[in-house]
Design a protein around this motif. Structure first.
Motif, PDB file in Angstrom:
ATOM      1  N   ARG A  36      58.567  19.299  53.170  1.00 23.38           N
ATOM      2  CA  ARG A  36      58.677  20.432  52.554  1.00 23.38           C
ATOM      3  C   ARG A  36      60.029  20.506  51.374  1.00 23.38           C
ATOM      4  O   ARG A  36      59.968  20.926  50.119  1.00 23.38           O
ATOM      5  N   VAL A  37      61.080  20.000  51.938  1.00 27.05           N
ATOM      6  CA  VAL A  37      62.404  20.083  51.051  1.00 27.05           C
ATOM      7  C   VAL A  37      62.124  19.002  50.024  1.00 27.05           C
ATOM      8  O   VAL A  37      62.677  19.020  48.804  1.00 27.05           O
ATOM      9  N   ARG A  38      61.489  17.929  50.418  1.00 20.11           N
ATOM     10  CA  ARG A  38      61.066  16.940  49.349  1.00 20.11           C
ATOM     11  C   ARG A  38      60.331  17.439  48.367  1.00 20.11           C
ATOM     12  O   ARG A  38      60.721  17.314  46.887  1.00 20.11           O
ATOM     13  N   ASP A  39      59.268  18.265  48.652  1.00 20.19           N
ATOM     14  CA  ASP A  39      58.469  18.826  47.574  1.00 20.19           C
ATOM     15  C   ASP A  39      59.332  19.782  46.696  1.00 20.19           C
ATOM     16  O   ASP A  39      59.032  19.941  45.620  1.00 20.19           O
ATOM     17  N   ASN A  40      60.161  20.625  47.455  1.00 24.87           N
ATOM     18  CA  ASN A  40      61.016  21.678  46.654  1.00 24.87           C
ATOM     19  C   ASN A  40      61.751  21.016  45.495  1.00 24.87           C
ATOM     20  O   ASN A  40      61.784  21.335  44.533  1.00 24.87           O
ATOM     21  N   LYS A  46      61.599  18.366  38.196  1.00 27.24           N
ATOM     22  CA  LYS A  46      60.704  18.246  36.865  1.00 27.24           C
ATOM     23  C   LYS A  46      61.652  18.785  35.636  1.00 27.24           C
ATOM     24  O   LYS A  46      61.261  18.326  34.561  1.00 27.24           O
ATOM     25  N   GLU A  47      62.372  19.634  35.796  1.00 28.31           N
ATOM     26  CA  GLU A  47      63.123  20.315  34.707  1.00 28.31           C
ATOM     27  C   GLU A  47      64.566  19.960  34.749  1.00 28.31           C
ATOM     28  O   GLU A  47      65.452  20.453  33.905  1.00 28.31           O
ATOM     29  N   ILE A  48      65.012  19.159  35.723  1.00 28.69           N
ATOM     30  CA  ILE A  48      66.520  18.663  35.679  1.00 28.69           C
ATOM     31  C   ILE A  48      66.686  17.360  35.724  1.00 28.69           C
ATOM     32  O   ILE A  48      65.868  16.489  36.599  1.00 28.69           O
ATOM     33  N   LYS A  49      67.399  16.596  34.928  1.00 27.71           N
ATOM     34  CA  LYS A  49      67.717  15.260  34.898  1.00 27.71           C
ATOM     35  C   LYS A  49      68.346  14.642  36.091  1.00 27.71           C
ATOM     36  O   LYS A  49      69.486  15.131  36.255  1.00 27.71           O
ATOM     37  N   CYS A  50      67.747  13.514  36.882  1.00 29.04           N
ATOM     38  CA  CYS A  50      68.643  13.330  37.987  1.00 29.04           C
ATOM     39  C   CYS A  50      67.662  11.994  38.439  1.00 29.04           C
ATOM     40  O   CYS A  50      66.661  11.490  37.858  1.00 29.04           O
ATOM     41  N   ASP A  51      68.308  11.262  39.596  1.00 29.17           N
ATOM     42  CA  ASP A  51      67.743  10.247  40.046  1.00 29.17           C
ATOM     43  C   ASP A  51      66.720  10.594  41.227  1.00 29.17           C
ATOM     44  O   ASP A  51      67.194  10.953  42.298  1.00 29.17           O
ATOM     45  N   LYS A  52      65.176  10.287  40.900  1.00 30.76           N
ATOM     46  CA  LYS A  52      64.297  10.899  41.929  1.00 30.76           C
ATOM     47  C   LYS A  52      64.287  10.060  43.086  1.00 30.76           C
ATOM     48  O   LYS A  52      63.899  10.731  44.066  1.00 30.76           O
ATOM     49  N   ALA A 192      69.442  28.108  37.566  1.00 31.55           N
ATOM     50  CA  ALA A 192      68.481  29.062  37.339  1.00 31.55           C
ATOM     51  C   ALA A 192      67.110  28.631  37.674  1.00 31.55           C
ATOM     52  O   ALA A 192      66.061  29.482  37.918  1.00 31.55           O
ATOM     53  N   THR A 193      66.792  27.320  37.342  1.00 28.58           N
ATOM     54  CA  THR A 193      65.625  26.899  37.345  1.00 28.58           C
ATOM     55  C   THR A 193      65.052  26.826  38.991  1.00 28.58           C
ATOM     56  O   THR A 193      63.769  27.439  39.104  1.00 28.58           O
ATOM     57  N   SER A 194      65.859  26.972  40.085  1.00 31.45           N
ATOM     58  CA  SER A 194      65.397  27.021  41.335  1.00 31.45           C
ATOM     59  C   SER A 194      64.755  28.535  41.534  1.00 31.45           C
ATOM     60  O   SER A 194      63.856  28.798  41.977  1.00 31.45           O
TER      61      SER A 194
END
Length: 222
Positions: A36-40, A46-52, A192-194
């Motif tokens: 669930r944490v992975r899904d969150n 999707k809205e923040i640049k990061c290494d997925k 704020a996205t979260s």
């Protein structure tokens, strides 16, 4: 296409190791919590640049260190790092990204407004901190907290005064913990996205808290 196949390969191998490690473990920190944490985290990402890749590996490992270290659970991040150091290379995870995963695990439970006080600007860490906190919101958050308190024999309500402390976790009562822990954590999410994405869960939890408090009011009238 080749890169996607390689990514799925390490994912599958890592998931297999974690599922085996956590088989039959408490619902508070089982594989489903990590999933669930992975899904969150992926929703936030999707809205923040990061290494997925770093984000996904860290989400799957962040609480794996609780298992077999329940009496020393405040160091579960350090035990999780040891598992990551062993399992990530075995799963074929990119070596150059392992240190970033370890950093996320180290600080995932260390938020600057709480008792630990260490700040970070590491994007993937900040996202996992939010994603982990979010699993304490909504119906699933209520279920997890209730399960945890019932498992340990902690009360739903007590008239004992709340200790003066910066500690977020008190083991005082379920009613007080809901107000002190997930509600406060939502207000202190890093992005704020979260907050926007998961506002509905926070509103549900706040509504539940108000109703629970109302139904317990008669204790004060005795």
């Amino acid at each position: 296409v080749i890169q996607m196949k390689l990514m799925n390969n390490w994912q599958t191998k890592l998931e297999k190791k974690i599922k085996s490690h956590l088989e039959g473990y408490t619902a508070c920190h089982d594989f489903y919590h990590l999933d669930r944490v992975r899904d969150n985290a992926m929703r936030i990402a999707k809205e923040i640049k990061c290494d997925k890749e770093v984000l996904e590996a860290a989400a799957l490992l962040h609480d794996a260190g609780y298992k077999d270290h329940e009496e020393d659970d405040k160091k579960h991040n350090l035990y999780g790092m040891k598992l990551a150091e062993k399992w990530l290379p075995e799963a074929g995870f990119p070596k150059k990204k392992i240190l970033d995963v370890l950093e996320v695990i180290r600080l995932h439970d260390n938020y600057h407004w709480g008792h630990d006080g260490e700040k970070t600007k590491h994007t993937e860490t900040l996202i996992i901190q939010d994603a982990d906190r979010i699993d304490l919101l909504g119906a699933i958050g209520i279920a997890r907290l209730s399960y945890f308190f019932g498992e340990r024999g902690y009360p739903i309500y007590t008239d004992a005064p709340i200790p003066e402390t910066k500690e977020v976790w008190l083991n005082h009562s379920l009613l007080d913990q809901i107000k002190r822990d997930p509600i406060v954590k939502y207000e202190n999410l890093n992005f704020a996205t979260s907050k926007r994405i998961f506002k509905k869960r926070a509103d549900f939890l706040k509504s539940f808290y108000k109703e629970l408090k109302k139904e317990l009011e008669f204790h004060h009238k005795k």
